[in-house]
Design a protein around this motif. Structure first.
Motif, PDB file in Angstrom:
ATOM      1  N   SER A 143       0.831  -1.213   0.000  1.00 54.88           N
ATOM      2  CA  SER A 143       0.000   0.000   0.000  1.00 54.88           C
ATOM      3  C   SER A 143       0.863   1.259   0.000  1.00 54.88           C
ATOM      4  O   SER A 143       0.573   2.224  -0.714  1.00 54.88           O
ATOM      5  N   ALA A 144       1.931   1.257   0.808  1.00 52.65           N
ATOM      6  CA  ALA A 144       2.799   2.436   0.894  1.00 52.65           C
ATOM      7  C   ALA A 144       3.470   2.724  -0.437  1.00 52.65           C
ATOM      8  O   ALA A 144       3.531   3.884  -0.879  1.00 52.65           O
ATOM      9  N   ASN A 145       3.965   1.683  -1.108  1.00 53.34           N
ATOM     10  CA  ASN A 145       4.646   1.889  -2.388  1.00 53.34           C
ATOM     11  C   ASN A 145       3.663   2.284  -3.486  1.00 53.34           C
ATOM     12  O   ASN A 145       3.988   3.111  -4.333  1.00 53.34           O
ATOM     13  N   TYR A 146       2.466   1.720  -3.463  1.00 52.72           N
ATOM     14  CA  TYR A 146       1.463   2.128  -4.442  1.00 52.72           C
ATOM     15  C   TYR A 146       1.066   3.583  -4.235  1.00 52.72           C
ATOM     16  O   TYR A 146       0.868   4.335  -5.195  1.00 52.72           O
ATOM     17  N   GLY A 147       0.952   3.975  -2.971  1.00 51.13           N
ATOM     18  CA  GLY A 147       0.625   5.367  -2.683  1.00 51.13           C
ATOM     19  C   GLY A 147       1.684   6.325  -3.194  1.00 51.13           C
ATOM     20  O   GLY A 147       1.361   7.387  -3.748  1.00 51.13           O
ATOM     21  N   GLN A 148       2.961   5.960  -3.025  1.00 51.68           N
ATOM     22  CA  GLN A 148       4.038   6.810  -3.531  1.00 51.68           C
ATOM     23  C   GLN A 148       4.020   6.881  -5.051  1.00 51.68           C
ATOM     24  O   GLN A 148       4.236   7.943  -5.645  1.00 51.68           O
ATOM     25  N   PHE A 149       3.752   5.735  -5.695  1.00 52.60           N
ATOM     26  CA  PHE A 149       3.679   5.717  -7.165  1.00 52.60           C
ATOM     27  C   PHE A 149       2.518   6.568  -7.657  1.00 52.60           C
ATOM     28  O   PHE A 149       2.665   7.364  -8.592  1.00 52.60           O
ATOM     29  N   HIS A 150       1.349   6.415  -7.041  1.00 56.39           N
ATOM     30  CA  HIS A 150       0.176   7.158  -7.495  1.00 56.39           C
ATOM     31  C   HIS A 150       0.352   8.657  -7.292  1.00 56.39           C
ATOM     32  O   HIS A 150      -0.145   9.459  -8.083  1.00 56.39           O
ATOM     33  N   ALA A 151       1.079   9.034  -6.238  1.00 52.47           N
ATOM     34  CA  ALA A 151       1.323  10.456  -5.985  1.00 52.47           C
ATOM     35  C   ALA A 151       2.375  11.039  -6.918  1.00 52.47           C
ATOM     36  O   ALA A 151       2.602  12.254  -6.910  1.00 52.47           O
ATOM     37  N   GLY A 152       3.033  10.187  -7.701  1.00 50.84           N
ATOM     38  CA  GLY A 152       4.054  10.656  -8.632  1.00 50.84           C
ATOM     39  C   GLY A 152       5.415  10.845  -8.011  1.00 50.84           C
ATOM     40  O   GLY A 152       6.306  11.439  -8.626  1.00 50.84           O
ATOM     41  N   ASN A 153       5.601  10.331  -6.783  1.00 43.76           N
ATOM     42  CA  ASN A 153       6.895  10.487  -6.111  1.00 43.76           C
ATOM     43  C   ASN A 153       7.953   9.548  -6.661  1.00 43.76           C
ATOM     44  O   ASN A 153       9.141   9.872  -6.639  1.00 43.76           O
ATOM     45  N   ILE A 154       7.537   8.370  -7.135  1.00 41.87           N
ATOM     46  CA  ILE A 154       8.475   7.387  -7.685  1.00 41.87           C
ATOM     47  C   ILE A 154       7.846   6.751  -8.916  1.00 41.87           C
ATOM     48  O   ILE A 154       6.621   6.628  -9.004  1.00 41.87           O
ATOM     49  N   PRO A 155       8.676   6.338  -9.906  1.00 45.37           N
ATOM     50  CA  PRO A 155       8.133   5.632 -11.073  1.00 45.37           C
ATOM     51  C   PRO A 155       7.713   4.215 -10.698  1.00 45.37           C
ATOM     52  O   PRO A 155       8.062   3.705  -9.629  1.00 45.37           O
ATOM     53  N   VAL A 156       6.976   3.569 -11.606  1.00 48.13           N
ATOM     54  CA  VAL A 156       6.464   2.233 -11.318  1.00 48.13           C
ATOM     55  C   VAL A 156       7.592   1.235 -11.101  1.00 48.13           C
ATOM     56  O   VAL A 156       7.478   0.324 -10.270  1.00 48.13           O
ATOM     57  N   GLU A 157       8.717   1.403 -11.826  1.00 50.53           N
ATOM     58  CA  GLU A 157       9.836   0.475 -11.655  1.00 50.53           C
ATOM     59  C   GLU A 157      10.407   0.556 -10.245  1.00 50.53           C
ATOM     60  O   GLU A 157      10.716  -0.459  -9.627  1.00 50.53           O
ATOM     61  N   ALA A 158      10.531   1.780  -9.741  1.00 47.72           N
ATOM     62  CA  ALA A 158      11.063   1.960  -8.388  1.00 47.72           C
ATOM     63  C   ALA A 158      10.093   1.406  -7.349  1.00 47.72           C
ATOM     64  O   ALA A 158      10.508   0.819  -6.347  1.00 47.72           O
ATOM     65  N   ALA A 159       8.777   1.592  -7.571  1.00 45.06           N
ATOM     66  CA  ALA A 159       7.782   1.068  -6.642  1.00 45.06           C
ATOM     67  C   ALA A 159       7.839  -0.456  -6.577  1.00 45.06           C
ATOM     68  O   ALA A 159       7.789  -1.054  -5.495  1.00 45.06           O
ATOM     69  N   LEU A 160       7.960  -1.100  -7.728  1.00 49.45           N
ATOM     70  CA  LEU A 160       8.053  -2.558  -7.773  1.00 49.45           C
ATOM     71  C   LEU A 160       9.349  -3.042  -7.125  1.00 49.45           C
ATOM     72  O   LEU A 160       9.353  -4.065  -6.415  1.00 49.45           O
ATOM     73  N   LEU A 161      10.444  -2.315  -7.356  1.00 42.75           N
ATOM     74  CA  LEU A 161      11.717  -2.698  -6.758  1.00 42.75           C
ATOM     75  C   LEU A 161      11.675  -2.567  -5.238  1.00 42.75           C
ATOM     76  O   LEU A 161      12.173  -3.446  -4.518  1.00 42.75           O
ATOM     77  N   GLN A 162      11.076  -1.494  -4.751  1.00 41.98           N
ATOM     78  CA  GLN A 162      10.953  -1.318  -3.306  1.00 41.98           C
ATOM     79  C   GLN A 162      10.055  -2.386  -2.695  1.00 41.98           C
ATOM     80  O   GLN A 162      10.318  -2.876  -1.595  1.00 41.98           O
ATOM     81  N   MET A 163       9.000  -2.776  -3.426  1.00 37.96           N
ATOM     82  CA  MET A 163       8.118  -3.824  -2.937  1.00 37.96           C
ATOM     83  C   MET A 163       8.849  -5.152  -2.868  1.00 37.96           C
ATOM     84  O   MET A 163       8.704  -5.921  -1.905  1.00 37.96           O
ATOM     85  N   LEU A 164       9.654  -5.443  -3.884  1.00 34.11           N
ATOM     86  CA  LEU A 164      10.445  -6.677  -3.893  1.00 34.11           C
ATOM     87  C   LEU A 164      11.449  -6.677  -2.750  1.00 34.11           C
ATOM     88  O   LEU A 164      11.627  -7.693  -2.059  1.00 34.11           O
ATOM     89  N   SER A 165      12.089  -5.531  -2.522  1.00 32.93           N
ATOM     90  CA  SER A 165      13.063  -5.431  -1.432  1.00 32.93           C
ATOM     91  C   SER A 165      12.390  -5.636  -0.079  1.00 32.93           C
ATOM     92  O   SER A 165      12.916  -6.336   0.796  1.00 32.93           O
ATOM     93  N   ALA A 166      11.208  -5.028   0.103  1.00 33.43           N
ATOM     94  CA  ALA A 166      10.485  -5.184   1.367  1.00 33.43           C
ATOM     95  C   ALA A 166      10.085  -6.643   1.588  1.00 33.43           C
ATOM     96  O   ALA A 166      10.143  -7.156   2.716  1.00 33.43           O
ATOM     97  N   SER A 167       9.695  -7.331   0.509  1.00 34.73           N
ATOM     98  CA  SER A 167       9.320  -8.742   0.629  1.00 34.73           C
ATOM     99  C   SER A 167      10.509  -9.585   1.049  1.00 34.73           C
ATOM    100  O   SER A 167      10.394 -10.467   1.912  1.00 34.73           O
ATOM    101  N   LEU A 168      11.661  -9.316   0.446  1.00 35.38           N
ATOM    102  CA  LEU A 168      12.853 -10.107   0.757  1.00 35.38           C
ATOM    103  C   LEU A 168      13.389  -9.796   2.155  1.00 35.38           C
ATOM    104  O   LEU A 168      13.838 -10.696   2.870  1.00 35.38           O
ATOM    105  N   LEU A 169      13.341  -8.519   2.545  1.00 33.87           N
ATOM    106  CA  LEU A 169      13.958  -8.100   3.798  1.00 33.87           C
ATOM    107  C   LEU A 169      13.033  -8.207   5.010  1.00 33.87           C
ATOM    108  O   LEU A 169      13.510  -8.351   6.138  1.00 33.87           O
ATOM    109  N   ILE A 170      11.720  -8.144   4.803  1.00 32.74           N
ATOM    110  CA  ILE A 170      10.775  -8.129   5.919  1.00 32.74           C
ATOM    111  C   ILE A 170       9.828  -9.336   5.878  1.00 32.74           C
ATOM    112  O   ILE A 170       9.725 -10.088   6.851  1.00 32.74           O
ATOM    113  N   THR A 171       9.133  -9.521   4.765  1.00 31.60           N
ATOM    114  CA  THR A 171       8.105 -10.559   4.702  1.00 31.60           C
ATOM    115  C   THR A 171       8.703 -11.961   4.748  1.00 31.60           C
ATOM    116  O   THR A 171       8.222 -12.824   5.500  1.00 31.60           O
TER     117      THR A 171
END
Length: 212
Positions: A143-171
């Motif tokens: 949700s946090a990464n989608y919110g940043q992408f929708h607000a235009g703060n980060i491109p979709v590639e960066a949002a997906l990369l951050q989501m992947l990193s969060a999954s590997l490091l936290i989930t």
């Protein structure tokens, strides 16, 4: 009442219920008539869960001000992550009044004793607690990464990369803790998780400073 206020009230209720359940469980364990064999692992995870609550509370405060979350379908991941956080609080500590469970033993004087290590390492606890932790972290960071992408703060590639990193490091660490009883894994990943939530709280504090 604005849409933000309408949504944050529901989130507040769920978070408050989770904290109340966690506080009640701790209170029952601290009662003078209750015999408890304490262990640092469940106590540390209680602190980590409190860190998750603080981090989620302030992230949702920032996140829910965007109009994208005012659609019921878009709000669903936020609602589900908050519900997972409530269950995470509920599963963090044992229920002192439950009977016929594996973590209730008898001490040398014949008194009922709650063994915190047995509770923590039990399959039922690991499955539900860390399952909820994995669910919460996946939905929360998604949700946090989608919110940043929708607000235009980060491109979709960066949002997906951050989501992947969060999954590997936290989930993924949460999933590992849910399926293994190995003490060395719980020792290392618990310390790692405590460091991660501490870093996350500082990161959120910086973000709140920039917003204000």
């Amino acid at each position: 009442m604005t849409q933000f206020e309408y949504l944050i009230i529901l989130v507040s209720i769920l978070v408050g219920l989770g904290l109340a359940d966690l506080a009640k469980s701790m209170r029952n364990l601290l009662l003078p008539e209750m015999s408890v064999q304490w262990h640092w692992l469940p106590v540390t995870w209680t602190v980590i869960v409190l860190g998750y609550v603080l981090m989620a509370w302030w992230v949702f405060y920032i996140l829910l001000q965007a109009e994208v979350w005012h659609h019921p379908v878009a709000f669903l991941p936020v609602l589900l992550s908050t519900m997972a956080l409530y269950l995470l609080c509920a599963f963090a500590l044992p229920d002192a009044d439950r009977e016929e469970v594996s973590y209730h033993t008898v001490d040398a004087e014949g008194e009922k004793l709650i063994d915190m290590e047995t509770f923590y390492l039990s399959e039922d606890h690991r499955r539900w607690f860390f399952g909820m932790a994995a669910t919460f972290s996946f939905l929360f960071f998604g949700s946090a990464n989608y919110g940043q992408f929708h607000a235009g703060n980060i491109p979709v590639e960066a949002a997906l990369l951050q989501m992947l990193s969060a999954s590997l490091l936290i989930t993924i660490p949460h999933v590992i803790l849910g399926v293994t009883r190995r003490r060395w894994a719980h020792l290392g990943l618990t310390i790692y998780s405590l460091g991660s939530v501490t870093y996350g709280l500082f990161d959120v504090a910086v973000a709140l400073t920039e917003v204000s």
